[in-house]
Design a protein around this motif. Structure first.
Motif, PDB file in Angstrom:
ATOM      1  N   PRO A 191       0.845  -1.207   0.000  1.00 55.97           N
ATOM      2  CA  PRO A 191       0.000   0.000   0.000  1.00 55.97           C
ATOM      3  C   PRO A 191       0.874   1.249   0.000  1.00 55.97           C
ATOM      4  O   PRO A 191       1.910   1.299   0.673  1.00 55.97           O
ATOM      5  N   GLY A 192       0.479   2.226  -0.783  1.00 52.77           N
ATOM      6  CA  GLY A 192       1.248   3.473  -0.857  1.00 52.77           C
ATOM      7  C   GLY A 192       2.074   3.598  -2.123  1.00 52.77           C
ATOM      8  O   GLY A 192       2.401   4.715  -2.544  1.00 52.77           O
ATOM      9  N   MET A 193       2.456   2.474  -2.744  1.00 54.54           N
ATOM     10  CA  MET A 193       3.132   2.547  -4.044  1.00 54.54           C
ATOM     11  C   MET A 193       2.149   3.079  -5.074  1.00 54.54           C
ATOM     12  O   MET A 193       0.948   2.817  -4.993  1.00 54.54           O
ATOM     13  N   THR A 194       2.641   3.799  -6.046  1.00 49.86           N
ATOM     14  CA  THR A 194       1.766   4.259  -7.115  1.00 49.86           C
ATOM     15  C   THR A 194       1.800   3.276  -8.288  1.00 49.86           C
ATOM     16  O   THR A 194       2.738   2.475  -8.426  1.00 49.86           O
ATOM     17  N   GLU A 195       0.780   3.378  -9.121  1.00 49.18           N
ATOM     18  CA  GLU A 195       0.752   2.545 -10.325  1.00 49.18           C
ATOM     19  C   GLU A 195       1.980   2.824 -11.193  1.00 49.18           C
ATOM     20  O   GLU A 195       2.574   1.901 -11.761  1.00 49.18           O
ATOM     21  N   LYS A 196       2.372   4.081 -11.286  1.00 50.02           N
ATOM     22  CA  LYS A 196       3.555   4.425 -12.078  1.00 50.02           C
ATOM     23  C   LYS A 196       4.810   3.766 -11.524  1.00 50.02           C
ATOM     24  O   LYS A 196       5.680   3.316 -12.282  1.00 50.02           O
ATOM     25  N   GLU A 197       4.912   3.709 -10.200  1.00 52.87           N
ATOM     26  CA  GLU A 197       6.088   3.089  -9.588  1.00 52.87           C
ATOM     27  C   GLU A 197       6.137   1.584  -9.881  1.00 52.87           C
ATOM     28  O   GLU A 197       7.212   1.037 -10.157  1.00 52.87           O
ATOM     29  N   VAL A 198       4.984   0.930  -9.854  1.00 59.97           N
ATOM     30  CA  VAL A 198       4.944  -0.502 -10.160  1.00 59.97           C
ATOM     31  C   VAL A 198       5.363  -0.730 -11.614  1.00 59.97           C
ATOM     32  O   VAL A 198       6.152  -1.635 -11.919  1.00 59.97           O
ATOM     33  N   ALA A 199       4.850   0.104 -12.513  1.00 58.98           N
ATOM     34  CA  ALA A 199       5.218  -0.015 -13.924  1.00 58.98           C
ATOM     35  C   ALA A 199       6.718   0.186 -14.116  1.00 58.98           C
ATOM     36  O   ALA A 199       7.371  -0.550 -14.869  1.00 58.98           O
ATOM     37  N   ALA A 200       7.271   1.169 -13.429  1.00 56.13           N
ATOM     38  CA  ALA A 200       8.705   1.442 -13.534  1.00 56.13           C
ATOM     39  C   ALA A 200       9.527   0.268 -13.021  1.00 56.13           C
ATOM     40  O   ALA A 200      10.574  -0.077 -13.605  1.00 56.13           O
ATOM     41  N   GLU A 201       9.082  -0.358 -11.948  1.00 57.55           N
ATOM     42  CA  GLU A 201       9.784  -1.520 -11.399  1.00 57.55           C
ATOM     43  C   GLU A 201       9.772  -2.678 -12.399  1.00 57.55           C
ATOM     44  O   GLU A 201      10.792  -3.353 -12.611  1.00 57.55           O
ATOM     45  N   LEU A 202       8.625  -2.921 -13.016  1.00 57.92           N
ATOM     46  CA  LEU A 202       8.538  -3.994 -14.005  1.00 57.92           C
ATOM     47  C   LEU A 202       9.482  -3.740 -15.175  1.00 57.92           C
ATOM     48  O   LEU A 202      10.212  -4.640 -15.612  1.00 57.92           O
ATOM     49  N   GLU A 203       9.475  -2.520 -15.670  1.00 63.30           N
ATOM     50  CA  GLU A 203      10.302  -2.200 -16.840  1.00 63.30           C
ATOM     51  C   GLU A 203      11.788  -2.265 -16.493  1.00 63.30           C
ATOM     52  O   GLU A 203      12.596  -2.779 -17.284  1.00 63.30           O
ATOM     53  N   TYR A 204      12.162  -1.758 -15.330  1.00 64.79           N
ATOM     54  CA  TYR A 204      13.554  -1.812 -14.900  1.00 64.79           C
ATOM     55  C   TYR A 204      14.019  -3.262 -14.777  1.00 64.79           C
ATOM     56  O   TYR A 204      15.099  -3.634 -15.249  1.00 64.79           O
ATOM     57  N   ARG A 205      13.174  -4.101 -14.174  1.00 66.42           N
ATOM     58  CA  ARG A 205      13.577  -5.482 -13.925  1.00 66.42           C
ATOM     59  C   ARG A 205      13.618  -6.298 -15.221  1.00 66.42           C
ATOM     60  O   ARG A 205      14.440  -7.207 -15.353  1.00 66.42           O
ATOM     61  N   MET A 206      12.754  -5.975 -16.185  1.00 68.14           N
ATOM     62  CA  MET A 206      12.861  -6.659 -17.471  1.00 68.14           C
ATOM     63  C   MET A 206      14.182  -6.311 -18.153  1.00 68.14           C
ATOM     64  O   MET A 206      14.877  -7.194 -18.676  1.00 68.14           O
ATOM     65  N   LYS A 207      14.553  -5.041 -18.116  1.00 60.89           N
ATOM     66  CA  LYS A 207      15.832  -4.655 -18.727  1.00 60.89           C
ATOM     67  C   LYS A 207      17.008  -5.243 -17.964  1.00 60.89           C
ATOM     68  O   LYS A 207      18.003  -5.670 -18.550  1.00 60.89           O
ATOM     69  N   LYS A 208      16.886  -5.300 -16.661  1.00 60.37           N
ATOM     70  CA  LYS A 208      17.924  -5.898 -15.826  1.00 60.37           C
ATOM     71  C   LYS A 208      18.156  -7.364 -16.195  1.00 60.37           C
ATOM     72  O   LYS A 208      19.285  -7.861 -16.159  1.00 60.37           O
ATOM     73  N   HIS A 209      17.101  -8.046 -16.597  1.00 60.55           N
ATOM     74  CA  HIS A 209      17.205  -9.463 -16.949  1.00 60.55           C
ATOM     75  C   HIS A 209      17.484  -9.690 -18.434  1.00 60.55           C
ATOM     76  O   HIS A 209      17.425 -10.827 -18.897  1.00 60.55           O
ATOM     77  N   GLY A 210      17.761  -8.627 -19.181  1.00 57.10           N
ATOM     78  CA  GLY A 210      18.229  -8.806 -20.554  1.00 57.10           C
ATOM     79  C   GLY A 210      17.334  -8.299 -21.657  1.00 57.10           C
ATOM     80  O   GLY A 210      17.617  -8.530 -22.839  1.00 57.10           O
ATOM     81  N   ALA A 211      16.262  -7.594 -21.332  1.00 55.21           N
ATOM     82  CA  ALA A 211      15.357  -7.080 -22.374  1.00 55.21           C
ATOM     83  C   ALA A 211      15.993  -5.922 -23.124  1.00 55.21           C
ATOM     84  O   ALA A 211      16.725  -5.112 -22.550  1.00 55.21           O
ATOM     85  N   GLU A 212      15.697  -5.827 -24.429  1.00 50.16           N
ATOM     86  CA  GLU A 212      16.119  -4.669 -25.220  1.00 50.16           C
ATOM     87  C   GLU A 212      15.270  -3.456 -24.893  1.00 50.16           C
ATOM     88  O   GLU A 212      15.725  -2.318 -25.004  1.00 50.16           O
ATOM     89  N   GLY A 213      14.045  -3.698 -24.528  1.00 41.79           N
ATOM     90  CA  GLY A 213      13.104  -2.634 -24.223  1.00 41.79           C
ATOM     91  C   GLY A 213      11.740  -3.254 -24.012  1.00 41.79           C
ATOM     92  O   GLY A 213      11.594  -4.481 -24.009  1.00 41.79           O
ATOM     93  N   VAL A 214      10.726  -2.426 -23.842  1.00 43.77           N
ATOM     94  CA  VAL A 214       9.379  -2.953 -23.650  1.00 43.77           C
ATOM     95  C   VAL A 214       8.720  -3.160 -25.010  1.00 43.77           C
ATOM     96  O   VAL A 214       9.023  -2.461 -25.981  1.00 43.77           O
ATOM     97  N   SER A 215       7.810  -4.134 -25.081  1.00 42.26           N
ATOM     98  CA  SER A 215       7.140  -4.422 -26.344  1.00 42.26           C
ATOM     99  C   SER A 215       5.861  -3.608 -26.502  1.00 42.26           C
ATOM    100  O   SER A 215       5.281  -3.571 -27.589  1.00 42.26           O
ATOM    101  N   PHE A 216       5.410  -2.970 -25.432  1.00 42.43           N
ATOM    102  CA  PHE A 216       4.263  -2.052 -25.468  1.00 42.43           C
ATOM    103  C   PHE A 216       4.273  -1.284 -24.158  1.00 42.43           C
ATOM    104  O   PHE A 216       5.030  -1.614 -23.235  1.00 42.43           O
ATOM    105  N   SER A 217       3.454  -0.266 -24.061  1.00 33.52           N
ATOM    106  CA  SER A 217       3.401   0.534 -22.837  1.00 33.52           C
ATOM    107  C   SER A 217       2.831  -0.307 -21.694  1.00 33.52           C
ATOM    108  O   SER A 217       1.721  -0.842 -21.806  1.00 33.52           O
ATOM    109  N   THR A 218       3.588  -0.423 -20.626  1.00 33.85           N
ATOM    110  CA  THR A 218       3.187  -1.258 -19.498  1.00 33.85           C
ATOM    111  C   THR A 218       1.878  -0.768 -18.892  1.00 33.85           C
ATOM    112  O   THR A 218       1.677   0.427 -18.685  1.00 33.85           O
ATOM    113  N   ILE A 219       0.987  -1.714 -18.616  1.00 29.78           N
ATOM    114  CA  ILE A 219      -0.294  -1.408 -17.980  1.00 29.78           C
ATOM    115  C   ILE A 219      -0.233  -1.842 -16.516  1.00 29.78           C
ATOM    116  O   ILE A 219       0.079  -2.998 -16.221  1.00 29.78           O
TER     117      ILE A 219
END
Length: 383
Positions: A191-219
């Motif tokens: 509780p207290g995290m924003t939706e934007k923060e969750v999206a940022a965490e997902l995108e950061y962690r995908m890149k951390k694990h080897g992604a070139e980038g996102v395949s679409f805007s994270t929902i």
């Protein structure tokens, strides 16, 4: 070692000298022979003398060029990639096509005119679903020797529907990166995290694990926002009792992943559990029934029937799934209107959902490969 074939008359030739085991050659989804045969079939079907390819994903599929800027001109005798100075060197490394640079004084229509003159071409196939009206009108004006313009509809993009072994490897790797990223998310949601923060965490962690980038805007959609299937992450803070729907994907070697997971912050209510269980049952029914030989419409019905029987049919407004490849939304579609027959080697999502305005929604999405007798699930995250 190899080099481009002899330049078309009047062109500036761009040499492409590289070893056959150069890593860039591995990025070509279609082999040179597959590309030639596919274009040959399309020329036969449309009775065109040549085709123009402008969709960046189709350009990459047929030529191996990843830059996305330019145009392919393909006939039975010529395979030309037209691009500008920003991409000439890259194109020379990535494609077997003749690379021609467009520049001031020798623009794209000039180059095309020379291509047409080389073979006395008068009938051209073009990607009507990609080419903008203005761009098409310019081609018509500048290339008066073309007497017939033949729309290609989805003929080229459909070539990408059945994946090669190499493509499946890239898609599976992309989905595994999404799995790895998501495995770290439940432990940090609070509780207290924003939706934007969750999206940022997902995108950061995908890149951390080897992604070139996102395949679409994270929902990321929480609470009442989760009733919107394509909600945009906001500054809304997660609250205890919220549904949180996370739909995300990444790219690996140009290929996309796609998955959705829905969780509850804290303890789920009885109604939340009921909605979730119906969606999960619908997804399982589709996963169990998917196989080569059924249509997209029949596949959609496998999930939709479960949701309708539970009384929530009006709250499931989108299709059950879609193809995935170089682009996030490809053919075929698992929808009530798609009569495409599913084939072995196609990759599709299975993503039923229920969305209740003012309450919230659930979507669960996996990415699977169609097989002769069923499907192989590429998504490993728990549900």
């Amino acid at each position: 070692m190899r080099r481009n074939r002899k330049t078309v008359r009047g062109y500036r030739e761009t040499m492409s000298i590289r070893s056959r085991d150069d890593k860039d050659t591995e990025k070509m989804p279609a082999s040179e022979e597959q590309s030639r045969d596919a274009i040959g079939r399309i020329l036969d079907e449309t009775e065109a003398d040549a085709v123009l390819i402008t969709d960046p994903f189709n350009m990459r599929y047929l030529s191996g060029f990843c830059g996305g800027e330019g145009m392919l001109y393909v006939s039975r005798k010529q395979k030309i990639l037209i691009t500008d100075s920003r991409y000439v060197e890259q194109a020379g490394r990535e494609t077997e096509f003749q690379v021609v640079e467009e520049k001031t004084g020798h623009v794209r229509t000039d180059i095309l005119r020379e291509c047409l003159m080389e073979e006395s071409v008068s009938v051209i196939g073009y990607e009507d679903r990609d080419l903008r009206c203005h761009a098409f009108s310019v081609l018509q004006e500048k290339l008066p020797q073309v007497k017939v313009w033949k729309p290609l509809d989805q003929r080229i993009s459909r070539l990408r529907s059945v994946k090669t072994t190499e493509e499946l490897t890239c898609l599976e790797k992309a989905e595994s990166i999404g799995d790895a990223a998501f495995s770290e998310i439940p432990g940090i949601l609070r509780p207290g995290m924003t939706e934007k923060e969750v999206a940022a965490e997902l995108e950061y962690r995908m890149k951390k694990h080897g992604a070139e980038g996102v395949s679409f805007s994270t929902i990321v959609a929480s609470g009442v926002h989760s009733s919107m299937p394509h909600a945009v992450p906001t500054d809304k803070k997660l609250e205890t009792g919220d549904f949180v729907t996370m739909d995300f994907g990444c790219m690996y070697e140009g290929y996309c992943s796609d998955m959705t997971r829905t969780v509850v912050i804290g303890k789920a209510s009885d109604q939340q559990n009921r909605i979730y269980d119906i969606v999960l049952e619908a997804q399982k029914a589709c996963l169990d029934g998917l196989r080569a030989g059924i249509t997209g419409k029949e596949a959609d019905a496998l999930a939709r029937t479960v949701i309708c029987k539970a009384g929530y049919g009006e709250y499931f407004g989108h299709g059950t799934g879609h193809g995935v490849g170089l682009y996030i939304h490809e053919e075929p579609r698992l929808s009530p209107s798609d009569l495409t027959v599913l084939e072995e080697g196609m990759v599709v999502t299975v993503e039923p959902g229920i969305y209740l305005p003012g309450f919230g929604g659930v979507r669960i999405e996996d990415m699977v490969v169609i097989t002769k007798t069923g499907c192989r699930n590429l998504t490993k995250s728990p549900k």
